[in-house]
Design an enzyme around this catalytic site. Structure first.
Site, PDB file in Angstrom:
ATOM      1  CG  ASP A  23       0.962  11.740  31.242  1.00 60.28           C
ATOM      2  OD1 ASP A  23       1.367  12.786  30.951  1.00 60.28           O
ATOM      3  OD2 ASP A  23       0.989  10.858  30.027  1.00 60.28           O
ATOM      4  CG  HIS A  40       1.372  20.882  36.375  1.00 59.39           C
ATOM      5  ND1 HIS A  40       1.679  19.497  35.805  1.00 59.39           N
ATOM      6  CD2 HIS A  40       1.695  21.615  35.244  1.00 59.39           C
ATOM      7  CE1 HIS A  40       2.083  19.581  34.515  1.00 59.39           C
ATOM      8  NE2 HIS A  40       2.090  20.807  33.970  1.00 59.39           N
ATOM      9  CG  LEU A 134       5.415   4.270  51.197  1.00 63.79           C
ATOM     10  CD1 LEU A 134       4.226   3.346  50.475  1.00 63.79           C
ATOM     11  CD2 LEU A 134       5.057   5.691  50.404  1.00 63.79           C
TER      12      LEU A 134
HETATM   13  C1  IPE Z   1       5.986  11.570  31.568  1.00 61.71           C
HETATM   14  O1  IPE Z   1       5.070  12.126  31.021  1.00 61.71           O
HETATM   15  C2  IPE Z   1       6.507  12.333  32.657  1.00 61.71           C
HETATM   16  C3  IPE Z   1       6.062  12.669  33.834  1.00 61.71           C
HETATM   17  C4  IPE Z   1       5.107  11.978  34.069  1.00 61.71           C
HETATM   18  C5  IPE Z   1       6.901  13.326  34.958  1.00 61.71           C
HETATM   19  P1  IPE Z   1       5.333  13.062  29.834  1.00 61.71           P
HETATM   20  O2  IPE Z   1       3.869  13.893  29.564  1.00 61.71           O
HETATM   21  O3  IPE Z   1       6.330  14.131  29.633  1.00 61.71           O
HETATM   22  O4  IPE Z   1       5.460  11.943  28.963  1.00 61.71           O
HETATM   23  P2  IPE Z   1       5.279  12.137  27.208  1.00 61.71           P
HETATM   24  O5  IPE Z   1       5.843  13.539  26.513  1.00 61.71           O
HETATM   25  O6  IPE Z   1       3.591  12.157  26.903  1.00 61.71           O
HETATM   26  O7  IPE Z   1       5.939  10.762  26.433  1.00 61.71           O
HETATM   27  C1  IPE Z   2       2.298  15.037  33.843  1.00 58.36           C
HETATM   28  O1  IPE Z   2       1.209  15.727  33.550  1.00 58.36           O
HETATM   29  C2  IPE Z   2       3.187  16.097  34.688  1.00 58.36           C
HETATM   30  C3  IPE Z   2       4.553  16.393  34.072  1.00 58.36           C
HETATM   31  C4  IPE Z   2       4.884  15.547  33.119  1.00 58.36           C
HETATM   32  C5  IPE Z   2       5.326  17.274  34.794  1.00 58.36           C
HETATM   33  P1  IPE Z   2       1.242  16.460  31.894  1.00 58.36           P
HETATM   34  O2  IPE Z   2       1.775  17.938  32.180  1.00 58.36           O
HETATM   35  O3  IPE Z   2       2.198  15.758  31.007  1.00 58.36           O
HETATM   36  O4  IPE Z   2      -0.147  16.442  31.276  1.00 58.36           O
HETATM   37  P2  IPE Z   2      -0.582  16.133  29.847  1.00 58.36           P
HETATM   38  O5  IPE Z   2      -0.002  14.932  29.449  1.00 58.36           O
HETATM   39  O6  IPE Z   2      -0.366  17.586  29.123  1.00 58.36           O
HETATM   40  O7  IPE Z   2      -2.061  16.051  29.853  1.00 58.36           O
HETATM   41 MG    MG Z   3       1.893  14.060  29.639  1.00 57.95          MG
END
Ligand code: IPE
Ligand code: IPE
Ligand code: MG
Length: 239
Positions: A23, A40, A134
């Protein structure tokens, strides 16, 4: 493998199976005044570094949460951009991972995933199927609740009598049927929630949260998480 991993009280200083909620890509980008998709891209690049670090640390399985069933609810431009980044990365990275003996698996649903990306994932899984290094489980279009719903449907279709349904059987109907439960779940970017990740399998996992956003999470951060794990006392409900 499954039974062995579920032996209660089994402890080892090194987690065998680490799962990561990757995240913070968006916040990483925002801080640099970059578009979210740049975050990303940086996040996907970081997977390779952490795969290598896991191998060096003696971890034998890594599951990464890359896209959740709820992430379809993001703006179309971000979803499409993510699909393009994953397709590009799987074509670029698979060869290198294969050369390093990594076995790639997909955990999740394939519906809604663009056809070319479905094919890229299938190619990566097929190519690396017999590798003995792995295991990298790619949780993509994954949701823990969707997984349990899918398992229930398949149990019904198979006509299993209610008396025969127990925890081991439910586990065998999940996407992760033949995988050990995660020992350690790491979440980057500071949140303290599972966000629908491995909700059944992580029932007795140890949790670790770091404020670092995923693109910055490096070998030292992985070591800090593993060290924290080594200091835990897993009790599995017993004394
Ligand atoms: C969880 O992150 C999903 C992934 C890392 C793929 P999100 O950013 O989607 O989760 P929330 O919305 O903060 O709970
Ligand atoms: C995690 O990063 C990747 C996905 C959920 C696809 P985020 O896109 O959720 O990044 P934040 O939480 O907005 O910083
Ligand atoms: Mg996120």
């Amino acid at each position: 493998m499954v039974t062995e991993a579920r032996i209660e009280g089994e402890t080892s200083l090194v987690p065998r199976h680490v799962a990561i909620i990757m995240d913070g890509n968006g916040r990483w980008a925002q801080k640099r005044h970059l578009p979210r998709l740049a975050g990303h891209r940086a996040g996907v690049r970081n997977i390779h570094r952490i795969v290598r670090a896991c191998v060096d640390a003696g971890i034998f399985m890594l599951t990464v949460y890359a896209f959740s069933t709820e992430n379809w609810g993001r703006p179309e431009s971000e979803v499409n951009g993510l699909m393009a980044i994953f397709a590009d990365a799987s074509e670029r990275e698979t060869r290198q991972l294969h050369a390093n003996g990594v076995r790639i698996r997909h955990v999740g649903r394939m519906d809604r995933v663009p056809r070319h990306l479905q094919q890229a994932i299938q190619t990566a899984v097929e190519l690396t199927r017999n590798n003995s290094g792995l295991t990298l489980n790619f949780a993509f279009n994954y949701g823990g609740r969707a997984e349990i719903v899918d398992a229930m449907k398949r149990i019904m279709v198979d006509g299993i009598a209610p008396d025969l349904i127990d925890e081991d059987m439910v586990s065998r109907y999940l996407y992760t049927a033949d995988l050990p439960d995660p020992d350690l779940v790491i979440r980057t970017a500071g949140e303290m929630r599972l966000s629908n990740f491995l909700i059944w399998q992580a029932a007795y996992s140890e949790y670790y949260s770091t404020p670092k956003p995923w693109p910055d999470f490096d070998e030292e951060d992985l070591h800090a998480a593993v060290e924290s794990y080594a200091s835990r006392h897993r009790k599995f409900g017993k004394l």
